[in-house]
Design a protein around this motif. Structure first.
Motif, PDB file in Angstrom:
ATOM      1  N   UNK A  66     -60.241  -3.949  -4.084  1.00 33.28           N
ATOM      2  CA  UNK A  66     -60.720  -3.862  -5.465  1.00 33.28           C
ATOM      3  C   UNK A  66     -59.732  -4.489  -6.430  1.00 33.28           C
ATOM      4  N   UNK A  67     -58.435  -4.282  -6.178  1.00 30.51           N
ATOM      5  CA  UNK A  67     -57.400  -4.886  -7.027  1.00 30.51           C
ATOM      6  C   UNK A  67     -57.498  -6.414  -6.972  1.00 30.51           C
ATOM      7  N   UNK A  68     -57.767  -6.962  -5.784  1.00 29.37           N
ATOM      8  CA  UNK A  68     -57.955  -8.416  -5.657  1.00 29.37           C
ATOM      9  C   UNK A  68     -59.211  -8.849  -6.409  1.00 29.37           C
ATOM     10  N   UNK A  69     -60.252  -8.022  -6.341  1.00 28.86           N
ATOM     11  CA  UNK A  69     -61.527  -8.354  -6.996  1.00 28.86           C
ATOM     12  C   UNK A  69     -61.361  -8.496  -8.507  1.00 28.86           C
ATOM     13  N   UNK A  70     -60.519  -7.625  -9.095  1.00 26.36           N
ATOM     14  CA  UNK A  70     -60.340  -7.698 -10.556  1.00 26.36           C
ATOM     15  C   UNK A  70     -59.138  -8.564 -10.943  1.00 26.36           C
ATOM     16  N   UNK A  71     -58.554  -9.255  -9.954  1.00 24.46           N
ATOM     17  CA  UNK A  71     -57.483 -10.200 -10.253  1.00 24.46           C
ATOM     18  C   UNK A  71     -56.082  -9.617 -10.297  1.00 24.46           C
ATOM     19  N   UNK A  72     -55.928  -8.333  -9.898  1.00 22.00           N
ATOM     20  CA  UNK A  72     -54.592  -7.704  -9.891  1.00 22.00           C
ATOM     21  C   UNK A  72     -53.958  -7.895  -8.510  1.00 22.00           C
ATOM     22  N   UNK A  73     -53.694  -9.174  -8.183  1.00 22.06           N
ATOM     23  CA  UNK A  73     -53.213  -9.504  -6.834  1.00 22.06           C
ATOM     24  C   UNK A  73     -51.854  -8.874  -6.491  1.00 22.06           C
ATOM     25  N   UNK A  74     -50.857  -8.949  -7.373  1.00 21.05           N
ATOM     26  CA  UNK A  74     -49.547  -8.381  -7.011  1.00 21.05           C
ATOM     27  C   UNK A  74     -49.629  -6.885  -6.690  1.00 21.05           C
ATOM     28  N   UNK A  75     -50.460  -6.147  -7.483  1.00 17.91           N
ATOM     29  CA  UNK A  75     -50.581  -4.707  -7.233  1.00 17.91           C
ATOM     30  C   UNK A  75     -51.203  -4.434  -5.866  1.00 17.91           C
ATOM     31  N   UNK A  76     -52.226  -5.232  -5.502  1.00 21.13           N
ATOM     32  CA  UNK A  76     -52.863  -5.067  -4.187  1.00 21.13           C
ATOM     33  C   UNK A  76     -51.878  -5.305  -3.058  1.00 21.13           C
ATOM     34  N   UNK A  77     -51.074  -6.360  -3.189  1.00 25.64           N
ATOM     35  CA  UNK A  77     -50.050  -6.644  -2.168  1.00 25.64           C
ATOM     36  C   UNK A  77     -49.016  -5.522  -2.131  1.00 25.64           C
ATOM     37  N   UNK A  78     -48.611  -5.062  -3.322  1.00 27.81           N
ATOM     38  CA  UNK A  78     -47.555  -4.048  -3.403  1.00 27.81           C
ATOM     39  C   UNK A  78     -47.939  -2.768  -2.673  1.00 27.81           C
ATOM     40  N   UNK A  79     -49.209  -2.345  -2.802  1.00 27.05           N
ATOM     41  CA  UNK A  79     -49.652  -1.120  -2.116  1.00 27.05           C
ATOM     42  C   UNK A  79     -49.434  -1.254  -0.615  1.00 27.05           C
ATOM     43  N   UNK A  80     -49.901  -2.358  -0.041  1.00 29.47           N
ATOM     44  CA  UNK A  80     -49.770  -2.557   1.410  1.00 29.47           C
ATOM     45  C   UNK A  80     -48.316  -2.784   1.830  1.00 29.47           C
ATOM     46  N   UNK A  81     -47.560  -3.491   1.000  1.00 28.09           N
ATOM     47  CA  UNK A  81     -46.166  -3.766   1.335  1.00 28.09           C
ATOM     48  C   UNK A  81     -45.349  -2.480   1.371  1.00 28.09           C
ATOM     49  N   UNK A  82     -45.503  -1.657   0.337  1.00 22.88           N
ATOM     50  CA  UNK A  82     -44.733  -0.416   0.321  1.00 22.88           C
ATOM     51  C   UNK A  82     -45.199   0.553   1.405  1.00 22.88           C
ATOM     52  N   UNK A  83     -46.486   0.442   1.743  1.00 26.76           N
ATOM     53  CA  UNK A  83     -46.981   1.222   2.879  1.00 26.76           C
ATOM     54  C   UNK A  83     -46.243   0.803   4.152  1.00 26.76           C
ATOM     55  N   UNK A  84     -46.110  -0.521   4.358  1.00 27.80           N
ATOM     56  CA  UNK A  84     -45.424  -1.031   5.550  1.00 27.80           C
ATOM     57  C   UNK A  84     -43.958  -0.597   5.565  1.00 27.80           C
ATOM     58  N   UNK A  85     -43.325  -0.628   4.383  1.00 27.55           N
ATOM     59  CA  UNK A  85     -41.925  -0.177   4.294  1.00 27.55           C
ATOM     60  C   UNK A  85     -41.842   1.309   4.647  1.00 27.55           C
ATOM     61  N   UNK A  86     -42.826   2.073   4.162  1.00 27.89           N
ATOM     62  CA  UNK A  86     -42.877   3.494   4.506  1.00 27.89           C
ATOM     63  C   UNK A  86     -42.988   3.707   6.007  1.00 27.89           C
TER      64      UNK A  86
END
Length: 650
Positions: A105-125
């Protein structure tokens, strides 16, 4: 985030809700850190280009989607794949589903960095969590990895190197100096000295003679020995303990089970609330903008992911099991960590639990020179194999006193009484009070009231002294009771088959609140049943795991002392104290309480932060970055908090 803590440390336990496998360690064998690092570099580079590079011929919407899309897929592919697999199997409302629709959904509304950040911090977790689980595993392995990888077995008239798992009962193995005994067996060589510290916690080497048992994990110190295998590798005490630890996480604590059930109910509620947050404002707000409320709903979804709870709670319990293992305590499951924290009454056996189960000289009273008295004793007792005689000989040898130069004549053993002989023409008697009565020798009536085992010595119908012998208290027995009392456990009870007078004296010395002697195993069961009649009491029973098996099974928490030497302890007890130290009872309770404390801290942290950011997000006061913190950031904090139990000193 998923219940990866459980998944990573219990690979064989693929339950329905945790049948997925999305750890980067499994998906990307080259390095679990490679993809998160590349994704982080791309994310930072993308944010830099967003702010500082204004050339639309290169950095346009298409380029941004491709750039951020690569960064997203590097760390989010596994989550998307699992969400899809769950959807196709009918398991829709999972944390993976929440993360997937929120980030897409974040990608759909153009908030690309936030979408990446969620998955990236998940991976770091995930990496943090994996490191924490690995550390807990190392704590357990450091205690238990005493198995040799190979064994020298005699086959086809020669010694062959083979895996311990392939060796059968009755085969002969060779153990060289410095090697670990690979399997339980009977020693065929005359004798050797062994380091048993990995099994019993006893630092002093133990001498084992021909015909006696050696256990897998002991280290041969003295000379090359031959051993006849008495148990298969899978049946050896150490293998069964290792299996116990590997299965420890399969028995879940009530808190873990509650959170798992809670997540199943919580997740669909969150999804429907998010849908409502998108569409309901249309009917109540004049200047309704779909994009704005979709963004708020996506923030709501990211915040709502139950990652911190689903990860940190199992990890907290696993950390507790690891910390206990590092301290020589093996819990069969996290449910017993929970129970141990609630213990109000500790019931203990005496022999082998609070005492060493070995006779030792306590006191000597003599009317003649003590050295001469001990010489008489040694001269007579050196001809006996009775455990009491052995205790006396050991004491005299330690005092470096030799036998009398004149040998004993006419030696006679009087069954149930003692021994009689002649030294220097004098008749000497060594035995119990019944021996003196038999020969009409006068002695003080106060001797009848002595609690300990008494060995009297008489020469020519006159008593010249006596020795008191008793089972020796373990070095930390008194400290164990003191620590329990300091922790608020005022009710400590001793149940023993030993005679009542000895039991009462031991209890008095240790400060135990109640003690009962002359008990058969069934009498111990009756006593514990009486205690359990009071529903407010949660009872832990501590025994040596052999005669105490019925009570170990009956108690709320059964604790076996020195369980590695006893199959019964491993089978029956809920907790095994490997080091054979009663003070570890308090340590086990302390670790349990700290673990539970950390688990509840994580629950409070997760709910508290999420509630605050949810309210801010619904009101438009929080961005996706705050949502990332409320989800993955809180999960990271919870993981770090859960790891604390492994660093604590107990």
């Amino acid at each position: 985030m998923a219940n990866e803590a459980e998944h990573n440390h219990d690979e064989h336990n693929h339950s329905e809700e945790h049948s997925h496998d999305h750890s980067h360690e499994d998906s990307h064998e080259e390095s679990p850190y490679l993809y998160p690092i590349i994704s982080l570099i791309l994310l930072l580079l993308g944010i830099g280009l967003d702010y500082f590079y204004k050339n639309p011929s290169f950095w346009n919407e298409t380029t941004r989607i491709i750039f951020y899309g690569i960064a997203f897929l590097l760390v989010g592919w596994d989550v998307l794949k699992i969400a899809f697999q769950n959807l196709t199997s009918g398991n829709v409302f999972t944390e993976f589903f929440l993360m997937s629709i929120a980030t897409l959904g974040a990608f759909y509304i153009g908030e690309y960095p936030e979408g990446v950040a969620v998955m990236l911090f998940y991976a770091i977790g995930e990496l943090f969590q994996g490191a924490a689980v690995s550390r807990a595993k190392r704590n357990i392995k450091a205690l238990l990895d005493v198995r040799p990888n190979t064994a020298n077995v005699f086959r086809e008239n020669t010694w062959q190197i083979s895996k311990p798992e392939t060796i059968k009962v009755g085969e002969k193995i060779l153990v060289k100096v410095g090697e670990k005994v690979p399997l339980d067996g009977i020693i065929l060589t005359e004798s050797s000295s062994f380091d048993t510290s990995a099994l019993t916690g006893e630092s002093k080497p133990q001498t084992i003679k021909q015909g006696e048992q050696v256990l897998a994990g002991m280290i041969n110190l003295e000379k090359i020995i031959e051993v006849e295998v008495s148990k298969l590798f899978t049946e050896s005490s150490i293998a069964r303990i290792l299996e116990l630890v590997q299965n420890a996480t399969s028995k879940k604590a009530p808190t873990e089970l509650f959170i798992r059930k809670f997540a199943k109910i919580y997740t669909p509620i969150v999804v429907f609330l998010a849908i409502g947050l998108v569409f309901l404002p249309y009917f109540f707000i004049e200047n309704y903008t779909f994009h704005t409320w979709l963004y708020r709903a996506l923030i709501f979804l990211v915040i709502s992911c139950p990652c911190a709870l689903v990860i940190s709670i199992p990890l907290g319990y696993f950390g507790g099991i690891g910390a206990a293992s590092r301290n020589g305590i093996l819990f069969k499951g996290s449910n017993y960590l929970d129970l141990m924290a609630k213990v109000t009454t500790v019931v203990m056996d005496k022999t082998g639990t609070l005492t060493k189960g070995v006779f030792k000289v306590q006191e000597i009273k003599t009317m003649i020179d003590e050295k001469l008295f001990l010489q008489y004793l040694k001269t007579v007792e050196s001809h006996s194999t009775h455990p009491v005689a052995k205790a006396i000989i050991a004491y005299v040898n330690e005092a470096e006193i030799e036998e009398l130069p004149t040998k004993i004549e006419g030696l006679e053993e009087i069954s149930g009484h003692g021994m009689k002989g002649i030294i220097h023409g004098q008749t000497i008697l060594v035995g119990n009070l019944k021996l003196l009565k038999k020969f009409d020798i006068i002695y003080g009536t106060e001797l009848e009231n002595i609690v300990e085992t008494i060995v009297v010595v008489a020469i020519d119908s006159e008593m010249i002294g006596y020795v008191l012998i008793a089972d020796q208290l373990k070095d930390d027995a008194q400290v164990a009771i003191q620590r329990l009392r300091a922790m608020g456990i005022q009710k400590t009870i001793m149940l023993s088959g030993d005679k009542s007078s000895i039991v009462q004296k031991t209890a008095s010395l240790l400060g135990i609140s109640a003690a009962y002697g002359d008990l058969l195993p069934e009498n111990k069961v009756e006593k514990v049943q009486e205690l359990k009649a009071d529903a407010s009491q949660l009872i832990a029973f501590v025994g040596d795991g052999i005669n105490d098996a019925p009570v170990l099974a009956l108690a709320d928490v059964g604790i076996a002392m020195g369980g590695l030497g006893s199959d019964v302890a491993i089978e029956t007890a809920d907790v095994v104290i490997q080091t054979d130290q009663p003070s570890k009872i308090a340590t086990a309770i302390n670790i349990s309480k700290k673990t539970k404390q950390i688990v509840w801290q994580n629950i409070g942290l997760a709910f508290g932060v999420k509630a605050i950011v949810l309210i801010l997000g619904a009101g438009g006061l929080a961005t996706m970055w705050e949502a990332v913190f409320a989800d993955v950031g809180v999960a990271l904090l919870a993981i770090l908090n859960a790891v604390r139990v492994q660093n604590m000193k107990f």
